[in-house]
Scaffold this motif. Structure first.
Motif, PDB file in Angstrom:
ATOM      1  N   GLU A 141       2.793  -4.808  -3.602  1.00  0.00           N
ATOM      2  CA  GLU A 141       1.536  -5.145  -3.269  1.00  0.00           C
ATOM      3  C   GLU A 141       0.355  -4.112  -2.920  1.00  0.00           C
ATOM      4  O   GLU A 141      -0.543  -3.998  -3.419  1.00  0.00           O
ATOM      5  CB  GLU A 141       1.211  -6.453  -2.321  1.00  0.00           C
ATOM      6  CG  GLU A 141       1.707  -7.634  -2.962  1.00  0.00           C
ATOM      7  CD  GLU A 141       1.914  -8.898  -1.787  1.00  0.00           C
ATOM      8  OE1 GLU A 141       1.184  -8.749  -0.935  1.00  0.00           O
ATOM      9  OE2 GLU A 141       2.749  -9.567  -1.922  1.00  0.00           O
ATOM     10  N   LEU A 142       1.172  -3.280  -2.184  1.00  0.00           N
ATOM     11  CA  LEU A 142       0.335  -2.045  -1.894  1.00  0.00           C
ATOM     12  C   LEU A 142      -0.063  -1.174  -2.801  1.00  0.00           C
ATOM     13  O   LEU A 142      -1.028  -0.495  -2.949  1.00  0.00           O
ATOM     14  CB  LEU A 142       0.864  -1.302  -0.622  1.00  0.00           C
ATOM     15  CG  LEU A 142       0.581   0.100  -0.197  1.00  0.00           C
ATOM     16  CD1 LEU A 142      -0.834  -0.193   0.627  1.00  0.00           C
ATOM     17  CD2 LEU A 142       1.535   0.923   0.549  1.00  0.00           C
ATOM     18  N   LEU A 143       1.044  -0.852  -3.500  1.00  0.00           N
ATOM     19  CA  LEU A 143       0.547  -0.124  -4.853  1.00  0.00           C
ATOM     20  C   LEU A 143      -0.421  -0.640  -5.665  1.00  0.00           C
ATOM     21  O   LEU A 143      -1.227   0.078  -6.047  1.00  0.00           O
ATOM     22  CB  LEU A 143       2.133  -0.109  -5.638  1.00  0.00           C
ATOM     23  CG  LEU A 143       3.204   1.031  -4.862  1.00  0.00           C
ATOM     24  CD1 LEU A 143       4.214   0.577  -5.676  1.00  0.00           C
ATOM     25  CD2 LEU A 143       2.525   2.449  -5.206  1.00  0.00           C
ATOM     26  N   LYS A 144      -0.262  -1.737  -5.657  1.00  0.00           N
ATOM     27  CA  LYS A 144      -1.455  -2.760  -6.562  1.00  0.00           C
ATOM     28  C   LYS A 144      -2.898  -2.545  -5.922  1.00  0.00           C
ATOM     29  O   LYS A 144      -3.685  -2.151  -6.703  1.00  0.00           O
ATOM     30  CB  LYS A 144      -1.082  -3.974  -6.844  1.00  0.00           C
ATOM     31  CG  LYS A 144      -1.495  -4.837  -7.948  1.00  0.00           C
ATOM     32  CD  LYS A 144      -0.676  -6.218  -8.110  1.00  0.00           C
ATOM     33  CE  LYS A 144      -1.760  -7.131  -8.676  1.00  0.00           C
ATOM     34  NZ  LYS A 144      -1.109  -8.462  -8.508  1.00  0.00           N
ATOM     35  N   VAL A 145      -2.811  -2.936  -4.612  1.00  0.00           N
ATOM     36  CA  VAL A 145      -4.160  -2.663  -4.150  1.00  0.00           C
ATOM     37  C   VAL A 145      -4.669  -0.963  -4.227  1.00  0.00           C
ATOM     38  O   VAL A 145      -5.805  -0.938  -4.220  1.00  0.00           O
ATOM     39  CB  VAL A 145      -3.889  -2.882  -2.628  1.00  0.00           C
ATOM     40  CG1 VAL A 145      -5.332  -2.528  -1.815  1.00  0.00           C
ATOM     41  CG2 VAL A 145      -3.729  -4.493  -2.549  1.00  0.00           C
ATOM     42  N   LEU A 146      -3.974  -0.245  -4.141  1.00  0.00           N
ATOM     43  CA  LEU A 146      -4.311   1.163  -4.232  1.00  0.00           C
ATOM     44  C   LEU A 146      -4.437   1.667  -5.685  1.00  0.00           C
ATOM     45  O   LEU A 146      -4.640   2.757  -6.041  1.00  0.00           O
ATOM     46  CB  LEU A 146      -3.116   2.211  -3.579  1.00  0.00           C
ATOM     47  CG  LEU A 146      -2.961   1.994  -2.209  1.00  0.00           C
ATOM     48  CD1 LEU A 146      -1.861   2.819  -1.582  1.00  0.00           C
ATOM     49  CD2 LEU A 146      -4.422   2.212  -1.417  1.00  0.00           C
TER      50      LEU A 146
END
Lengths: 481, 443, 481, 443
Positions: D435-440
């Motif tokens: 999810e972090l990767l996605k947000v970034l």
């Protein structure tokens, strides 16, 4: 110094907990309740907060729990109680939930209940579980009432319950409380149910046989399928006392042995703490044909919603308010989820290994069957200690306290003279078992050389040996300050 | 290896000592045809991090736990002081077993002795046991006890008793063929004494009432005292211990057995358990009472000590002849109740009772000002039945305001439509009560 | 038996905490970190969960805390630590908050910090508070550095700090750590600062006088306004060591006595637990003219938003990572909110009453000023015990352990021979004070009749008197297993 | 009467014993003109119910406490096991004072001794003190110690050290006029060794590095070992103890003093404190080390016992000549660290380090697949600096997803725009990292 009581610390006018002043209007209770209903005095202690904290902290220090040392209390499965389960059970989402809160706002606990019912069914090989009974004996009563109701519903009037002579005292007591007559059946020389004796007592009046397997001697009733057939052939049922389930999780299931009803002690097998005598939980499982006789309600699931199912046509009713000791169930659930199938099986395996190892280490001191194969616990007899040195099982138990161990169960099962019933559990290490065996050996030497040390034991406890006779004679059952 | 004491090599050493090569061989006595020859079908094991995350998420699905709570009906949202929680969490208390080894269990024993004393003082009974399962089952045990004492097999219940207590008592009675008769309740939610009296016959062992009753009403206990005396039956009173902070003890109106739910005394709601049932009786019935009891004695040095006593009543000695099959108590819950009573003390306990009652009266007095709400009977302690139009809608509004406005009585009484049983504790604030009034249509 | 160490319970391969298997791909650390950076071995214990729980439970039982009994440790204010404050500090909203979380998502703790700064300012009569110092001595260092920075900013190079001979050892140590030279000033016959002696040492090189009021003898420095004038007239500042604030809350405020800088020990006056030696909190308050020298950041408020204010032009910088021991501050905040103005004043009043009462009860056994008026603590001397019976303050202290009491502070202040420094605190009851006085009287009799009992005390503790010399000589500072 | 031990009548009895009529008279020695002649202006007292409600409400304003946390930068969201919390909550531990009375303080003393042992093993140092305030202040104490030992007054810092540690060290140095020089960091967020070497002059007592450094980078420690040796200065290493589960101890590359923040070892985030600073050194510097130390000895019976030792360094004896003014430790936090290390043990501790590192590497490897994110230096342990476009917007998106995606580096380095320092612990799940990767911007 004497054990102190909170009453002795009371001083008129001291305050502990105190509410802020009332925010709604004051009222006159003689008007709202009526003068004649009011009490004159309320004789409770008057102590400060520090008094309370110190007093109960001090009392706690006079206790001995699993966290304080080895607790090989046979038939009680005093295994380690995981701290994480306490933390989970204290989550406000669980503790602050009212039992009559709307189901759609109580989905978490209903899910736990539903899942636990199913997990226990899989572990035992049963079909349905109720979580309502609050303790093992309560589960027994529930299970026997289910059987009674089932038979009644079938139009049968069976009046007898068979109980082995090695059974827990609660078995006959529960059956009696359910209105049955008790028929005892003896054990054979191996310590197992005497099949021939059993056959002679099973007739059309028998409602059920109550059995623990492994039994209270720690022996597996290997003829269980034959026993089951004997009962079922006569239309009687088979009841499983789950006190000893810790020996066989993942290895053999009561449901597969032919049992129709089982109760489990979640506080034993599933590691919820015993709390100084409770709360426990005595979940009861049944085969499908008995589902409609379970107490109300059961946790159930409908699409994605959990709910309380009151649709149990021939239910025995309720055996407990609300739904049982749900806070205890929650800890058992956490335990099962932590261990999984492999972990539970391993628990039983190591529990059995520990019992056999400890038996091996100490057997030559006692009257014990040599090289016997036990399950999670075993029984040895101090008969030879008594005969030779005048030292009783009670004395051995008290002396163990001085060595920092909780003693085993003593004088049970009744069929063994001067019994020590030892259940080490899987959470204890080899080091602990070894030091317990060493302590017993030292005590054995003391019994030979200085038996008075045992007879006057314990010496290193907060109080010395207590006078039970005086207690029973004088019956001081409350503080007269 | 979760919660296993050994290292792998220690296990090997132990096998060696036993002269066996595998743990499996320890199960050779179990016939193959009863062995489970597959792995149990359980969810994969969770580590502590996963477990805590999962359970925290599940706990959050209990949305009601966070709502302002006006539901009572046998379980009450009283405040549990931090002191109680901290002390009950002492592992010497909660990881110990039943105090059979008195010399190393004086903590539990002394605390239970204190519990027996305080509950005896609250209820006015001569002797109180160490607690039994909960309020409902303690009533079940009480009727068995009364029938045993009286050697009769009928018990007459007030119609204004908790309906689930009645169900439970019936289950307890079922085992021994005890006949449970129940009177109706009046339109003002009180016991119908006349009908109750009629139900009492020669075969009746006891009358059971609840005080206050299920509807919160403070009963006219003189009536039952009179009936019990006239008919020579035992009187069993089920009570909420908090109310005894102000109300006279049931001994004063002739109770022979007092039972009740001890949860309000320092125990959390926990969706119905673990709670504790209390039970007290007169001295003459002491040996007929189920449950364990702690007595005072001395040790070998003559010092005061405590021990489980009167065990001759119990099953490990008496087996089927035991007073009851109960062999445990709710020790930790009773400990919480003990600490709660000690900590609140004389004044604090009275205050909790008084605040709960005053909050109830405030609600009633405000509600009386409105036509939209009907108070069925204002002579109540901490709970009251109200009737409002469109209850379902208002209930829903309350839920939207994160409030549980009470128990809908049609759960148990289909005839009681649009009626709500509302409970008040010292925790409810004036503002919360005002919001409740507003939701119910009083503004 | 010996006190055990966890290392001795270690067995190769035992497991306590264990993570589930990795869900992201496994990696080769020799590649990600480089072979030459990896460690060869990691010599930590290998124990099971039950081992850990039993070991530290057992260790705890060898300790003595306020919950275990009276703890009249002078200068340490060992009052009762409310349980509710522990419960509050454990709320996940507080414990799980990262110090660099966005301020708008950290409004709760920022509010607590802001409010506590202001509450402490009102209680002490100061204008601004920093919560950053982690302990009393840390507060002292902070306060003295503030003074140094202030003087530097004014272009003054003052080099000396005056410290009374009765002061806590940390006062000169902290001033020294801030780079100042220490000038001692003696006490007069009353035990107060010798004003004339003070005058002779106050000159233009003096940066500040550090003072505790009431002082370590438990006496109020009644000439405080004159002292203040002497210092201020020479451009020097007045520093308040708040260790003894528990005597004067709501009665007299350091700010009103002329102090420019104060530190408080939140773990003393505001009842946060001492934790076996920490954590504490040494909040520092200053008059407005010193605000711009405080460490960064301060909690501040802007309209309805709380924030961390780094705009402190001449700040000494930081004295601690992040913002200090906020978990401790939180408990102090809860304490202040529980007591309010009346409750805090009452705490000081009863603390003072208890000290005077206890002094009265025991003074005739000691060299003590008769009918003296002390504040929250007092000092008596065992000089006569030593001279007559060869028994030292240390022996008395050790013997008190046998009677179930924690001993007072001994050998402090240095200006009193064989000192016992006794601070009973307000949370102790008359009953406790009476039994402590009784115990001292019994010990006094023992000193006369069987002094060896004292000299070889303690006898009833987990270990007997420890050999401090051996420890210092052999310097075994870690386990060599 | 909150938290007062007496009853009102006991107070009267005490006044009588003292021969006075009021408590006020006990304050007669305080001159009127310094007395506060009004009530303090504080909020009204709250009872326990009100207090808990109020504080729970305030705690809920800390919304970030509930978010998925990728912020590190000196305080890490490692899991705190239930065992640690339960044992640290034993009141014998937390309500006790400094263990000056050794005979009744063996619990605290033995635990500190264990702490010293385990931390010495982790860091490779000969001796470790009983803990000091926190990571930043322990570094402050370390530079004073080094300057005292070397009798010099300059310390050279790596430019890749925690900026707040630098600020704190400067404050500590200010008192004694210690000159703090700081090198820059390179574009790959490593220490600029060349510049650092240049800053080391004859007046320099020590070099300070962080390993891993503030940007998460595992430094080339051979460089600093070489410089320190060549220049004959002491090497002070600040480290994150979790990384020592895999990384070699600083002793291996010449550290003379090792300090660091002990919070990751079983202590909660608590908005920055209470934490514990650890400090270890070589045997030869032992007597110059600040902070209390526990030593092993025997009691009068010859049994092993523990006691505070080397007190001759401390202020209650040495006053202004003391090694430091520190006279407390963070005992309870050190106890938590001790229990944490014992409980995790050899394998569990290594696993926590490994999982944290593996999670970091997983993030890096996934991020590398995208053009939207730039990894500044992949040779990191548990934290990494990334650069992304539109950081503020993405940060806001993360917040909306209840995620704290890391620390914006422009808080400390205005030049580091659009850069985020992201930390990974064993608590972060694969899904959370995804999810972090996605947000970034990596999908």
């Amino acid at each position: 110094e004497n054990v102190s009581l909170i009453f002795e610390k009371s001083r008129k006018g001291k305050e502990g907990f105190k509410l802020s002043s009332l925010k709604v209007p004051e009222i006159e209770v003689s008007q709202t309740l009526g003068e004649d209903l009011l009490r004159d005095e309320l004789d409770l202690p008057e102590v400060s907060e520090i008094d309370v904290v110190r007093h109960y902290t001090e009392l706690s220090r006079m206790n001995f729990g699993v966290d304080n040392g080895f607790y090989p209390l046979g038939s009680c499965t005093m295994k380690y109680n995981p701290k994480i389960n306490e933390e989970i059970a204290a989550m406000s989402g669980f503790t602050e939930l009212h039992p009559y809160a709307p189901e759609e706002l109580s989905q978490g606990t209903l899910e736990i209940m539903y899942d636990t019912q199913n997990l226990l069914a899989e572990i035992t090989g049963m079909d349905y579980f109720t979580l309502q009974p609050a303790a093992g004996a309560h589960g027994e009563l529930t299970g026997i009432l289910i059987i009674k109701k089932y038979l009644e519903n079938k139009g049968e009037k069976r009046t007898k319950i068979i109980v082995p002579d090695s059974a827990h005292g609660t078995n006959p007591a529960s059956a009696n409380q359910a209105g049955f007559d008790i028929v005892n059946v003896k054990s054979d020389s191996e310590g197992l149910i005497d099949i021939e004796a059993l056959k002679t007592v099973v007739d059309e009046d028998v409602a059920a046989l109550m059995l623990t397997n492994p039994n209270t001697l720690g022996l597996f009733e290997k003829n269980i399928l034959e026993i089951s057939k004997i009962l079922h052939d006569k239309g009687a049922l088979l009841y499983y006392d789950g006190a000893n389930l810790n020996a066989v999780m993942g290895i053999a299931r009561p449901g597969d042995m032919g049992f129709d009803v089982v109760h489990l002690n979640l506080h034993k097998t599933f590691s919820t703490p015993h709390g100084g005598g409770g709360p426990g939980s005595g979940a009861v499982g049944v085969k499908a044909f008995l589902r409609d006789f379970l107490p109300k309600p059961l946790a159930a699931k409908n699409d994605e919603m959990y709910f309380l199912d009151y649709d149990i046509p021939y239910s025995i009713g309720k055996i407990h308010g609300f739904y049982g000791n749900i806070g205890v169930v929650l800890k058992a659930y956490a335990y099962i989820r932590s261990l999984g199938a492999k972990g539970l099986k391993e628990a039983s395996e190591i529990a059995t290994l520990n019992a056999n190892y400890l038996l091996k280490k100490i057997e030559n001191m006692f009257d014990a069957p040599k090289d016997a194969l036990c399950k999670h616990e075993f029984v040895v007899s101090c008969k030879n200690w008594k005969e030779k040195y005048g030292v009783r099982a009670l004395d051995v138990a008290k002396r163990l306290l001085d060595y920092g161990f909780h003693p085993p169960t003593i004088y049970f099962p009744l069929i063994v003279d001067e019994a020590l019933m030892i259940e080490p559990t899987e959470t204890e290490s080899k080091d602990t078992l070894d030091s317990f065996a060493d302590a017993l050996r030292k005590i054995y030497e003391e019994a030979k050389q200085t038996p008075d040390i045992l007879k006057s034991a314990p010496h290193a406890t907060p109080v010395r040996r207590v006078d039970e006779v005086k207690a029973a004679r004088e019956m001081k059952l409350k503080y007269q300050g | 290896m979760r919660y296993i004491g050994h290292s792998p090599s220690q296990i090997d050493e132990m096998l060696e000592t036993l002269g066996i090569s595998s743990i499996e061989s320890l199960f050779n006595d179990i016939p193959d045809n009863v062995k489970l020859n597959r792995e149990m079908n359980l969810p994969r094991p969770l580590d502590e991090i996963e477990l805590k995350r999962e359970l925290l998420n599940i706990s959050k699905k209990n949305k009601a736990a966070d709502y302002v709570n006006f539901i009572g009906a046998g379980a009450y949202d009283h405040y549990v002081p931090a002191v109680v929680k901290a002390l009950v969490s002492r592992s010497e208390f909660y990881t110990s077993y039943t105090p059979y080894q008195a010399e190393r269990s004086q903590g539990t024993l002394a605390a239970i002795f204190e519990y027996q004393t305080m509950m005896a003082r609250l209820t006015g009974m001569d002797v109180v046991n160490a607690s039994i399962y909960d309020g409902a089952s303690s009533l079940g045990e009480a009727i068995l006890m009364a029938c045993n004492i009286k050697k009769k097999n009928k018990v007459v219940f007030s119609g204004a008793i908790h309906p689930e207590y009645l169900t439970t008592a019936k289950t307890y009675g079922f085992g021994n063929g005890i006949d449970i008769a129940s009177s109706v309740y009046t339109s003002s939610c009180e016991t119908d004494w006349k009908q109750l009296e009629k139900l009492v016959d020669d075969n009746t062992a006891a009358i059971v009432i609840s005080m206050p009753n299920f509807f919160g009403v403070v009963e006219d206990v003189k009536q039952v005292e009179k009936i019990a005396q006239a008919k020579d039956v035992m009187l069993i009173v089920s009570t909420n211990p908090i109310t005894l902070g102000l109300l006279k003890p049931p001994s004063d109106y002739g109770a022979d057995i007092v039972v009740g739910e001890g949860q309000p005394l320092g125990n959390s709601l926990n969706f119905g358990g673990p709670y504790l049932g209390f039970m007290g009786t007169r001295a003459k019935y002491m040996r007929r009472m189920p449950g364990r009891i702690v007595g005072e004695t001395v040790d070998a040095d003559g010092k005061r000590a405590f021990v489980l006593t009167l065990q001759a009543r119990e099953q490990h000695i008496r087996r089927e002849k035991a007073t009851s099959n109960i062999c445990s108590n709710q020790a930790l819950n009773a400990l919480a109740a003990t600490i709660y009573l000690a900590y609140l003390g004389k004044n604090g306990f009275r205050d909790v009772a008084y605040h709960s009652h005053a909050n109830t009266q405030y609600f009633i007095n405000e509600a009386k000002k409105s036509d939209h709400i009907k108070i069925i009977n204002p002579k109540v302690f901490n709970e009251v039945v109200v009737e409002v139009n469109d209850l379902d809608k208002k209930y829903q509004t309350a839920i939207e305001h994160k409030m549980l406005p009470g128990l809908k009585l049609n759960k148990f009484y289909p005839e009681q439509k649009n009626r709500l049983l509302i409970a008040f504790t010292e925790k409810r604030t004036k503002q919360e009560i005002q919001e409740l009034l507003k939701v119910l249509g009083v503004s």
